[in-house]
Scaffold this active site. Sequence first.
Site, PDB file in Angstrom:
ATOM      1  CD  GLU A 168      46.034  39.724  29.421  1.00 56.31           C
ATOM      2  OE1 GLU A 168      45.607  40.282  30.449  1.00 56.31           O
ATOM      3  OE2 GLU A 168      45.300  39.387  28.473  1.00 56.31           O
ATOM      4  NE  ARG A 188      46.505  44.528  42.818  1.00 55.35           N
ATOM      5  CZ  ARG A 188      46.016  44.323  41.596  1.00 55.35           C
ATOM      6  NH1 ARG A 188      45.058  43.455  41.407  1.00 55.35           N
ATOM      7  NH2 ARG A 188      46.491  44.987  40.566  1.00 55.35           N
ATOM      8  CE  LYS A 240      48.764  44.819  33.023  1.00 48.89           C
ATOM      9  NZ  LYS A 240      48.811  43.525  32.311  1.00 48.89           N
TER      10      LYS A 240
END
Length: 580
Positions: free
Chosen positions: A44, A278, A288
């Site tokens: 994104e 992850r 983020k």
Amino acid sequence: MSDSDKKDGETAAGTPGVDFIREAVAEDLRTGRYDYVRTRCPPEPNGWMHIGHAKAFSIDYFVAMDFGGTCNLRFDDTNPEKEDMSYVEAIQRDTAWLGIDVKDRVLFASDYYEQLYELAVRLIKKGVAYVDDLSDQEIREYRGTAVPDKSNITLTPPGRNSPYRDRPIDENLDLFARMRAGEFPDGSKTLRAKIDMAHPNLVMRDPVMYRIRREKHYRTGDAWCIYPMYDFQHPLSDAIEGVTHSLCSLEYEIHRPLYDWFIREAEVFPSRQIEFARLNISHTVLSKRWLLRLVQEGLVSGWDDPRMPTIAGMRRRGYTPAAIQDFLKRIGIAKTDSLVDIQLLEHCLREDLNKKARRVMAVLHPLKLILENWPAGVTEELEAINNPEDPEAGTRLLPFSGELWIERDDFAEVPPPKYFRLFPGNSVRLRYGYIVTCTGFDKDPVTGEITAVRCVYDEKTRGGNAPDNRKVKGTIHWVSAAHAVSLEARLFDSLFAAERPMDVPSGVDWVETINKASAEFITNAYAEPSLASASSGDSYQFERLGYFCCDQDSRPGAPVFNRSVSLRDTWAKIEKKSAQ
RNA sequence: UCCCCGGUUGUGUAAUGGUAGCACAGCAGACUCUGGAUCUGCUUGUGGGGGUUCGAAUCCUCCCUGGGGAACCA
């Protein structure tokens, strides 16, 4: 069979097996579920890429490559509030730098808005999607969920159907068209999937597919005032692209039934989602939100601050794509939630740079060394090896004279145990130079600071050789004072002292836990003349100190170097141990 | 509380019913004109209890424990 052959055989037996994702892909090919492989990197564009994304994208890319497939770079840009073109550009640059070559397969979910709209209409016509007038608060309540509060846990009863759930198909069609046309205010209506409000998996309780949001989108501008939600957009974008294996992190595992539901109901290409854990790395943070805050509040110099775990930051720090890929290969792929020791990352960098980086000499904390018996005004040129690991790198000449800079740590008025560098009466070798013996030192009577070290050199030891085979335990680096280039050296430490920075004590803002000593700029360092011509991005090993990468802030005659990683430091361990 | 997914040396990851291996870290030593590099050796592990089996890290069961989910974010 010789002993060494046997040994190889044993090593081969310990070869790691293929990971569970490749196993699943191979199985799908074998059973005919798919007859080709296509994956996708799904960023994104709302922040810069970090090493966690590098892991995910590398899995996407290399899995596809291993099976002779293709990999798309698709921007999942369906939230106009947070996304921006500058992020698209940064992500593309970093992806390519990492060796992920998606060719011209750069795609955008925002290009599918029209197709996605048509698919939504198809679902409405099938009677499995409806326009809802409930507010976001009401949707939450009807879903039968409590406010997520860890200290006040409540039951999750079955949800209740929205009173608008059974609207006739024609009305839904009309309303959805008018949502798109902009007839309703933001947030007043949504399009929802009609699944099961009593489903034990909360994401299956009639998830929202579209929301009304009048916000300028960085690519589609004002063309749309309704935007699709991730759960709806993602599987269908995968299907539109013919993605066979949609690889993502574990947090989406619970969304997989919904992923499959949309694909089944929309009757599109049956992409398959597979999840993996992850990446987490000690002493840093791969979130983020956190990284964005560090940047926005000026706690770092930018997304590419060399302390940042972003790809841009790591590149500036001196990390190489080879080191990062080696690291990612070593950590493997699994479904276990894990925390990788940052030392493994550093090891991978050292291993790569050890083979590639040219050796140079630089002094970070200069101390004057005076050779008392050096003939006045004489300069010699001494040959030095550029890289002992790579004979092809050749040699260079270093100017040598009677006044040198040496590292302040390389002299001790009173030597600690096991110290074998310079102290009164002791001899050391000046790397590629001469063997010198310390005869004394100058000390500032007021401050007590050592201002110079005095030595005599042995002219028979030119080049550092000891013709009499005498053992000189210490070899130190140096720079000829008259020929030195001034440079700035930037030393970095972890941004967080804590192994798991995310575990913030309650009541503490994590910003307060930042390691304030994580950046140290040394402006009065000296280096051999060859560094004057270094250009941004060049990596060197400063002998005995570490690997340094020339920074973009360098100016002609004023080079700036970032320490990428120090050398393994056995002495530091000895010091630490004797201090205990 | 409910739903989903995990637990193999300090860390990460293999072993897919058949000798628990590899890497990093750590420790010890060899070698060395970088206290670098390289080489050698060593310590430490299947969360716990029951069960199936000739044989279980692997299959079953209960327990313990960690993570994730309950956004008109992705």
